[in-house]
Design a protein around this motif. Sequence first.
Motif, mmCIF file in Angstrom:
data_model
loop_
_atom_site.group_PDB
_atom_site.id
_atom_site.type_symbol
_atom_site.label_atom_id
_atom_site.label_comp_id
_atom_site.label_asym_id
_atom_site.label_seq_id
_atom_site.Cartn_x
_atom_site.Cartn_y
_atom_site.Cartn_z
ATOM 1 N N PRO A 122 0.840 -1.202 0.000
ATOM 2 C CA PRO A 122 0.000 0.000 0.000
ATOM 3 C C PRO A 122 0.876 1.253 0.000
ATOM 4 N N ASP A 123 1.397 1.572 -1.180
ATOM 5 C CA ASP A 123 2.317 2.698 -1.293
ATOM 6 C C ASP A 123 1.587 3.945 -1.780
ATOM 7 N N GLY A 124 2.332 4.943 -2.255
ATOM 8 C CA GLY A 124 1.730 6.217 -2.623
ATOM 9 C C GLY A 124 1.110 6.278 -4.006
ATOM 10 N N PHE A 125 1.215 5.209 -4.802
ATOM 11 C CA PHE A 125 0.591 5.173 -6.127
ATOM 12 C C PHE A 125 -0.917 5.080 -5.944
ATOM 13 N N VAL A 126 -1.654 5.969 -6.583
ATOM 14 C CA VAL A 126 -3.090 6.079 -6.319
ATOM 15 C C VAL A 126 -3.843 4.781 -6.592
ATOM 16 N N VAL A 127 -3.435 4.027 -7.610
ATOM 17 C CA VAL A 127 -4.121 2.771 -7.931
ATOM 18 C C VAL A 127 -3.897 1.746 -6.819
ATOM 19 N N HIS A 128 -2.670 1.640 -6.342
ATOM 20 C CA HIS A 128 -2.386 0.722 -5.239
ATOM 21 C C HIS A 128 -3.165 1.124 -3.988
ATOM 22 N N THR A 129 -3.177 2.414 -3.704
ATOM 23 C CA THR A 129 -3.910 2.914 -2.536
ATOM 24 C C THR A 129 -5.379 2.530 -2.616
ATOM 25 N N MET A 130 -5.998 2.760 -3.760
ATOM 26 C CA MET A 130 -7.432 2.491 -3.912
ATOM 27 C C MET A 130 -7.737 0.998 -3.780
ATOM 28 N N TYR A 131 -6.882 0.154 -4.327
ATOM 29 C CA TYR A 131 -7.114 -1.289 -4.187
ATOM 30 C C TYR A 131 -7.067 -1.708 -2.720
ATOM 31 N N TRP A 132 -6.141 -1.135 -1.955
ATOM 32 C CA TRP A 132 -6.078 -1.464 -0.533
ATOM 33 C C TRP A 132 -7.279 -0.912 0.220
ATOM 34 N N VAL A 133 -7.693 0.301 -0.104
ATOM 35 C CA VAL A 133 -8.897 0.874 0.513
ATOM 36 C C VAL A 133 -10.093 -0.043 0.273
ATOM 37 N N LEU A 134 -10.257 -0.460 -0.959
ATOM 38 C CA LEU A 134 -11.385 -1.330 -1.307
ATOM 39 C C LEU A 134 -11.277 -2.688 -0.618
ATOM 40 N N TYR A 135 -10.075 -3.207 -0.506
ATOM 41 C CA TYR A 135 -9.877 -4.485 0.183
ATOM 42 C C TYR A 135 -10.369 -4.407 1.625
ATOM 43 N N TRP A 136 -9.952 -3.378 2.354
ATOM 44 C CA TRP A 136 -10.370 -3.264 3.752
ATOM 45 C C TRP A 136 -11.881 -3.060 3.868
ATOM 46 N N LEU A 137 -12.439 -2.256 2.995
ATOM 47 C CA LEU A 137 -13.879 -1.978 3.078
ATOM 48 C C LEU A 137 -14.729 -3.192 2.721
ATOM 49 N N LEU A 138 -14.252 -3.996 1.796
ATOM 50 C CA LEU A 138 -15.033 -5.153 1.354
ATOM 51 C C LEU A 138 -14.871 -6.368 2.259
ATOM 52 N N THR A 139 -13.777 -6.445 2.997
ATOM 53 C CA THR A 139 -13.516 -7.653 3.785
ATOM 54 C C THR A 139 -13.696 -7.457 5.295
ATOM 55 N N CYS A 140 -13.911 -6.221 5.720
ATOM 56 C CA CYS A 140 -14.098 -5.962 7.154
ATOM 57 C C CYS A 140 -15.559 -5.678 7.463
ATOM 58 N N ASP A 141 -15.953 -5.947 8.693
ATOM 59 C CA ASP A 141 -17.359 -5.804 9.077
ATOM 60 C C ASP A 141 -17.620 -4.668 10.054
ATOM 61 N N SER A 142 -16.588 -3.933 10.433
ATOM 62 C CA SER A 142 -16.801 -2.811 11.353
ATOM 63 C C SER A 142 -15.833 -1.689 11.018
ATOM 64 N N TYR A 143 -16.170 -0.485 11.472
ATOM 65 C CA TYR A 143 -15.294 0.662 11.255
ATOM 66 C C TYR A 143 -13.906 0.399 11.831
ATOM 67 N N LEU A 144 -13.858 -0.041 13.061
ATOM 68 C CA LEU A 144 -12.579 -0.220 13.740
ATOM 69 C C LEU A 144 -11.725 -1.286 13.054
ATOM 70 N N GLU A 145 -12.354 -2.332 12.576
ATOM 71 C CA GLU A 145 -11.630 -3.382 11.862
ATOM 72 C C GLU A 145 -10.958 -2.807 10.614
ATOM 73 N N VAL A 146 -11.647 -1.904 9.931
ATOM 74 C CA VAL A 146 -11.102 -1.275 8.721
ATOM 75 C C VAL A 146 -9.850 -0.477 9.037
ATOM 76 N N VAL A 147 -9.948 0.466 9.984
ATOM 77 C CA VAL A 147 -8.821 1.382 10.219
ATOM 78 C C VAL A 147 -7.660 0.699 10.949
ATOM 79 N N VAL A 148 -7.958 -0.214 11.847
ATOM 80 C CA VAL A 148 -6.879 -0.935 12.531
ATOM 81 C C VAL A 148 -6.155 -1.844 11.541
ATOM 82 N N GLY A 149 -6.917 -2.497 10.674
ATOM 83 C CA GLY A 149 -6.297 -3.344 9.649
ATOM 84 C C GLY A 149 -5.374 -2.544 8.753
ATOM 85 N N ALA A 150 -5.853 -1.411 8.265
ATOM 86 C CA ALA A 150 -5.049 -0.579 7.369
ATOM 87 C C ALA A 150 -3.826 -0.018 8.077
ATOM 88 N N ALA A 151 -3.991 0.419 9.322
ATOM 89 C CA ALA A 151 -2.873 0.997 10.065
ATOM 90 C C ALA A 151 -1.764 -0.015 10.298
#
Length: 288
Positions: free
Chosen positions: A209-238
């Motif tokens: 998950p680097d600074g390339f916008v396409v890579h960033t968006m794929y990771w954003v979508l991954y967390w949003l599609l595979t997590c079931d809560s807000y906290l799971e999303v942000v903790v996973g990404a962090a």
Amino acid sequence: MLNKIKGALFGFAIGDALGATTEFLTKEEIKQKFGQVKEIVGGGWLNLARGETTDDTDMTLQVARGILKNPKDPVEPIGEEFLKWYASRPKDVGIIISTVLGSYNGNWFETAQKAHYQYLDEKSAGNGSLMRCLPVALVYKDIEEMEAITRRQSKMTHYDFLADETCAIYNRIAYHVLRGKNLKEAIKDVLKGSMYESALKGEKPAFDPDGFVVHTMYWVLYWLLTCDSYLEVVVGAANEGHDSDTVAAIAGGLAGLACGFDGLPKEYVDVLAEKEEIERIAIELSKR
């Protein structure tokens, strides 16, 4: 509506503050140093105070302030906010944004184009315009106007088409969630036929998950599609590391929009250094 808008902005800032601690570390380094980052503790390479956020939140609020000054044509007031912030010598400014702000010639779009070709080796598809575009989706009721302004705010600094196309896709999702659509359903509907359709498989991206916008968006979508809560999303990404503050912030913005301010953990909200300003801007945006 205010609950959702506050959820988006506070959700974004929480993700930013969480991810700032781990930015530029690898997943393995995070495990060795912290085990898992679950709380807002500050530190990181920027040596932030607890509750302090980064340029991601700064620029998001700048976009919001610019829109509030002139919703019909917010480019110039947004630009004024950018330049004022840049002159204050912030702790961190992305390379593309620093290049454009440092060479601004009076026309944002010409400056971004020149920076793309003359200074950036035709590499301006960073995630710096994606990280700040969410306020546009929170204000404009007409989806075509919303998308046009989303693209314009991106083109102010990021000339590459990949940047504004990704911003438009992200804000289409936000637009529908704001109006009551389920987050995962909105993602599925918007991604069909888009450059990110393969993200619907829910597979973990094969790149960092680097600074390339396409890579960033794929990771954003991954967390949003595979997590079931807000906290799971942000903790996973962090805890994934690399550009963790930006991924956690961008994903957190949509996750917070979906759950609303009432669905965010209060202890995370309370520790944010800019909570009063975020609250003020959310209220102003909700009146538009």
